[in-house]
Design a protein around this motif. Sequence first.
Motif, short mmCIF file in Angstrom:
data_model
loop_
_atom_site.label_atom_id
_atom_site.label_comp_id
_atom_site.label_asym_id
_atom_site.label_seq_id
_atom_site.Cartn_x
_atom_site.Cartn_y
_atom_site.Cartn_z
N GLY B 56 0.76 -1.32 -0.26
CA GLY B 56 0.01 0.04 0.17
C GLY B 56 1.03 1.19 0.10
O GLY B 56 2.17 1.40 0.01
N SER B 57 0.27 2.57 0.15
CA SER B 57 0.84 3.56 0.00
C SER B 57 1.83 3.88 1.55
O SER B 57 2.90 3.94 1.51
N THR B 58 1.19 3.14 2.61
CA THR B 58 1.87 3.22 3.72
C THR B 58 3.15 2.07 3.77
O THR B 58 4.20 2.40 4.15
N LEU B 120 -5.35 1.17 -7.44
CA LEU B 120 -5.25 2.59 -7.92
C LEU B 120 -5.56 2.63 -9.55
O LEU B 120 -4.91 1.72 -10.08
N PRO B 122 -4.61 4.20 -13.12
CA PRO B 122 -3.61 4.90 -13.93
C PRO B 122 -4.27 6.43 -13.69
O PRO B 122 -5.12 6.62 -14.09
N TYR B 124 -1.36 8.97 -14.70
CA TYR B 124 -0.58 10.02 -15.13
C TYR B 124 -0.84 10.94 -16.16
O TYR B 124 -0.66 12.19 -16.35
N TYR B 152 -9.64 1.51 -5.01
CA TYR B 152 -8.75 2.29 -4.28
C TYR B 152 -8.76 3.67 -4.46
O TYR B 152 -8.49 4.29 -5.58
N TYR B 154 -8.13 7.23 -3.92
CA TYR B 154 -7.13 8.05 -3.48
C TYR B 154 -6.86 9.25 -4.12
O TYR B 154 -5.79 9.34 -4.97
N GLY B 156 -5.64 12.02 -3.79
CA GLY B 156 -4.42 12.79 -3.38
C GLY B 156 -3.14 12.12 -4.06
O GLY B 156 -2.03 12.82 -4.07
N VAL B 157 -3.33 10.71 -4.52
CA VAL B 157 -1.87 10.37 -5.11
C VAL B 157 -2.46 10.07 -6.62
O VAL B 157 -1.62 9.51 -7.37
N SER B 159 -3.31 12.52 -8.90
CA SER B 159 -4.08 13.62 -9.97
C SER B 159 -5.37 14.10 -9.60
O SER B 159 -5.79 14.60 -10.62
N ASP B 164 -17.27 9.03 -8.72
CA ASP B 164 -18.32 9.57 -7.76
C ASP B 164 -19.19 8.17 -7.45
O ASP B 164 -18.91 7.13 -8.15
N ASN B 186 -14.58 10.75 2.12
CA ASN B 186 -15.65 11.26 2.10
C ASN B 186 -16.74 10.64 2.48
O ASN B 186 -17.32 9.57 1.87
N VAL B 187 -17.03 10.77 3.75
CA VAL B 187 -18.01 10.04 4.46
C VAL B 187 -19.65 9.87 3.95
O VAL B 187 -20.19 9.08 3.97
N LYS B 189 -20.19 9.95 0.65
CA LYS B 189 -20.05 9.19 -0.33
C LYS B 189 -20.09 7.62 0.22
O LYS B 189 -20.66 6.86 -0.43
#
Lengths: 320, 320, 320, 320
Positions: B56-58, B120, B122, B124, B152, B154, B156-157, B159, B164, B186-187, B189
């Motif tokens: 994961g990101s973590t 995630l 794609p 780019y 996933y 996210y 924030g990573v 772009s 929705d 987004n709770v 959502k």
Amino acid sequence: MSPVAVNKTRTLKAGVHVPVLTFFESTAAQDIDIPVYENHVRRMAAAGVESIVVLGSTGEAVTLSLEEKKQLISVTRKVLDGIGFEEMPVIAGLATQSTREAMASADAFAQAGADYLLALPPSYYAGAMTKAAIKGFYTDLADASPIPVIIYSYPGVSSGLELDSEDVLEISTHRNIRGIKQTDHNVGKMARIAAGSPDPSSFAVLGGASEYLIGSLAVGAIGCITGMANLTPVTCVRAYKAWQAGDYKEAQRLQGLIATGEWAFGKNSLPGVKAGMNQYVGYGGVCRKPVPEASADIKAWTNKQLEPLFAQERAFTTKN
Amino acid sequence: MSPVAVNKTRTLKAGVHVPVLTFFESTAAQDIDIPVYENHVRRMAAAGVESIVVLGSTGEAVTLSLEEKKQLISVTRKVLDGIGFEEMPVIAGLATQSTREAMASADAFAQAGADYLLALPPSYYAGAMTKAAIKGFYTDLADASPIPVIIYSYPGVSSGLELDSEDVLEISTHRNIRGIKQTDHNVGKMARIAAGSPDPSSFAVLGGASEYLIGSLAVGAIGCITGMANLTPVTCVRAYKAWQAGDYKEAQRLQGLIATGEWAFGKNSLPGVKAGMNQYVGYGGVCRKPVPEASADIKAWTNKQLEPLFAQERAFTTKN
Amino acid sequence: MSPVAVNKTRTLKAGVHVPVLTFFESTAAQDIDIPVYENHVRRMAAAGVESIVVLGSTGEAVTLSLEEKKQLISVTRKVLDGIGFEEMPVIAGLATQSTREAMASADAFAQAGADYLLALPPSYYAGAMTKAAIKGFYTDLADASPIPVIIYSYPGVSSGLELDSEDVLEISTHRNIRGIKQTDHNVGKMARIAAGSPDPSSFAVLGGASEYLIGSLAVGAIGCITGMANLTPVTCVRAYKAWQAGDYKEAQRLQGLIATGEWAFGKNSLPGVKAGMNQYVGYGGVCRKPVPEASADIKAWTNKQLEPLFAQERAFTTKN
Amino acid sequence: MSPVAVNKTRTLKAGVHVPVLTFFESTAAQDIDIPVYENHVRRMAAAGVESIVVLGSTGEAVTLSLEEKKQLISVTRKVLDGIGFEEMPVIAGLATQSTREAMASADAFAQAGADYLLALPPSYYAGAMTKAAIKGFYTDLADASPIPVIIYSYPGVSSGLELDSEDVLEISTHRNIRGIKQTDHNVGKMARIAAGSPDPSSFAVLGGASEYLIGSLAVGAIGCITGMANLTPVTCVRAYKAWQAGDYKEAQRLQGLIATGEWAFGKNSLPGVKAGMNQYVGYGGVCRKPVPEASADIKAWTNKQLEPLFAQERAFTTKN
């Protein structure tokens, strides 16, 4: 991991540089179509560009495996040598998320025949990437890399990360950091960097598009790396040469045509670029999935927007 | 490329799931420190989490090679089996820039022992990624993947790319798309998706953090995948259990502690997380370069912010 | 400019609060339609909301002159008093770009009958607004204001400016700062603030929407200020009451309906809200220009999205 | 509300235009300091700028009341007339959130003596502002306004709203829309607009800063509206004149100095601008609260950054 000069350093010249497209077979696997690519590189070199940039954003590098990347570099070198362009440099894009991978890629790309690296900063953990961390990434990479590094400033694909002019100038004195491609499109920043580092043979400023080429030259850039050159390389080169020759009126006229055409590209991302290629030069194909083919509406709009620029390209190339 | 069930499908359970950290040797090469990792997985399983999320990101997945990724998956499976957690699923993060690479990774990860993919989109070429293209990516991947896919979300990573609720619900009916991790936080959502897809055994909503765990459960999520559990897994699990047991007062009390502690993580990205680990559990190390070590100021602030939460964790684990 | 208590302080109660729409005549001048507004306030009060918020984002406050603002405040007070809601507070939105104007408006609004101010931070010079400057703005305003201040956290209209939980808690102890409306929609931050300021009579946390109402209550918020209540106030109030009564299943069911309906609002901004009003309650009109009327497509989609929620509202109000 | 030509139309000339600062008394009330303002206008006119832009972002217009705005316009006109600059236009910034207020302000500003409006689009309800709505705003305003309108493209204060070049060109043919100030800093867009609307007497392109002045002139802009001119007007004007005279080397040299100095302004917003004014020209004061005074660190950095540019300004003005 001390740097070894595996390649002689080919000169980074002023003018128009092209980040070449990558082409894919129209099969489910979407393997690279090497013959089409080779033909494209030949067409670009013949049109007057000053280098071939492989593995850039325009080249869909993020979809390529390491093997594919090395192959594209070596094929490019081979094609150039085969047509008498032994002095034309090959610049390889480098988009990694760690210093470790960046260094390994630098070695591999140099071995494959690259002359320069065009390196994005790691940005997945953008919240942790202080200015010092970004600068450290570039100097660590430049310390280790067997070939010179060009900073790739492209906040649009880097979660907004961008070095300011003062940060760029600070690391521009590293002997193995040799320039910046500004896809931040910040002409004022180009002016500051060019003013603060006035010798382009040690550090060069290149715009990241041709829609403001003349403007960037006016403030001290030495040229651009522009996706537009995939389609209309001759007009881009002529605009540059008109400027160099002091024909500002013609430079501005061509600039207007280029900027209007390039808007067709910028507005619809890579699918628009490939749609324009298919329409005007007869090859291009589609992007690797999941990037979609342009819709019929986008294709029609793109072609209409590009028509005046391509008419100019035809006029130049017929006259030639 | 029809899917082959290489693994039996381990059940995705309600509760707290942990995206485990990856640990690196303190050498220049920064290889993965497998013994520390194995110990961490054991500690997590023992603390009551419902799955191990690797890559994961973590987990700094974007810095790992394909070989390293496969190794972490198989090591995780082996560790869990070795301590009697044969039924605990391993979820593998999948961050690629093409359908082609995503499909290849899906096969490789399944072979290595993964039970689910957390994928995630794609991003780019974000300007080209229409909603249809994103949905197409997920259904193409799910058609081909031998193991189920979890969306996933996210931005924030990615772009800013985000499906929705209506888009998510549209593809949630695919038999091989089984849930969503909402690191969009987004709770509202979550409430819409849970209302529109009320059977979590066919499609489950998981929050992407624990700072609003109780809030997300209240609107229909089944739990969370939270980096916080690397540090204080027991308190996270207790908050969940208090809620399940109808002890809303205790759940809210623990939620306050967790949210306050998690702020320490969110504010300073992964360096803050590893700083907290080093301070409170005695291992963690640093991130792969160029992500920097937290500064002394950030470390001090992080530790102060985490202290009340960790005091609670100590109280729980001592009493146990 | 020392504060003068011009109004007794009406209590800020837990539950659903409504930022009322403003209605305009369908003439070129688009003057406020006072009779429609008065009727709307009566409908809101009768439906069970806990306060009337005038001059909010939903009320198109930024298009109103100071005279119009004062008129709406005094009309609201008069309407409420006239129907026996003497204890219901009037909360006035305050969106200014200077401390000077904020203080002058605070006095004017208090004189007109407002009980609380819901204040946005000045954000035009966002690059200059340090956390200290934002906090200073709130404490300066609260020092001077004759009526209590509620922080309005709405980065979407404040160029991204937002106080973190630690900053909010720092100024929450000011005796004249009495709460926060979080249109940052950050439920984890609500949890932190509620945990750090547990007495809502001195500082209350209110969500900025109802799509996550139950989730926010679960982490310690006392309710919400939600534009949705303009259309379906009874369902919003019933969701709150179900939660308070311990009927979590019904609360979650209503939350699903509300979240799905509210998405129709959020997706298409104010034109969508007014389209829904026109369709379902028979008044609403259009926004002040240049905000456009919703397109036919948006109207159709909005109405379809809202239908299940409005069916519930009809069921509640018919049964009543 | 048909337009009435209250003022003769003063010509919008090519060159450097200055958005003048507003100055405030150092009292708690922070009233406008008219004598300092009058002196500043005189200094600007004498330095060779082509117009005075009042009520711009640099002028803190959003903190001013309507009465203050009218006063600044009429004072500016009076000062210019008093020193023989009867032909120099006064351009008034217009930042409103409704067509209604925009039209009323247009009338008021024209009556007070403004020659042009520099109008931002309403952006509070950015999610509702389609391209058609923005274009409609400009044409409605231009239809009604007694004085010509200049489009103010400044996405940084407009929640990201921005008209593309094709949209700008579409409305550029309105006889009462006469130009654009591009604080979008998009030089490629300037090239497209200048190419598509080549007669600056009917529609002019002006950059929104001087850090890329020469670059924008090279692609067809006629000049700039630059806050930098408040501090170093002569150097800005000389850069423009060097370009016009064909002395590209000197133009580029001055551009480097200006860009480096302007970075000091851009990086620290208005507090940095006023800090530079206080240091180098001996007046400036502070911004209206809550915009804070620059910190000592920022002041020191700003002054150091500005020093080379101000040395040039001194050299020019001493020689004069």
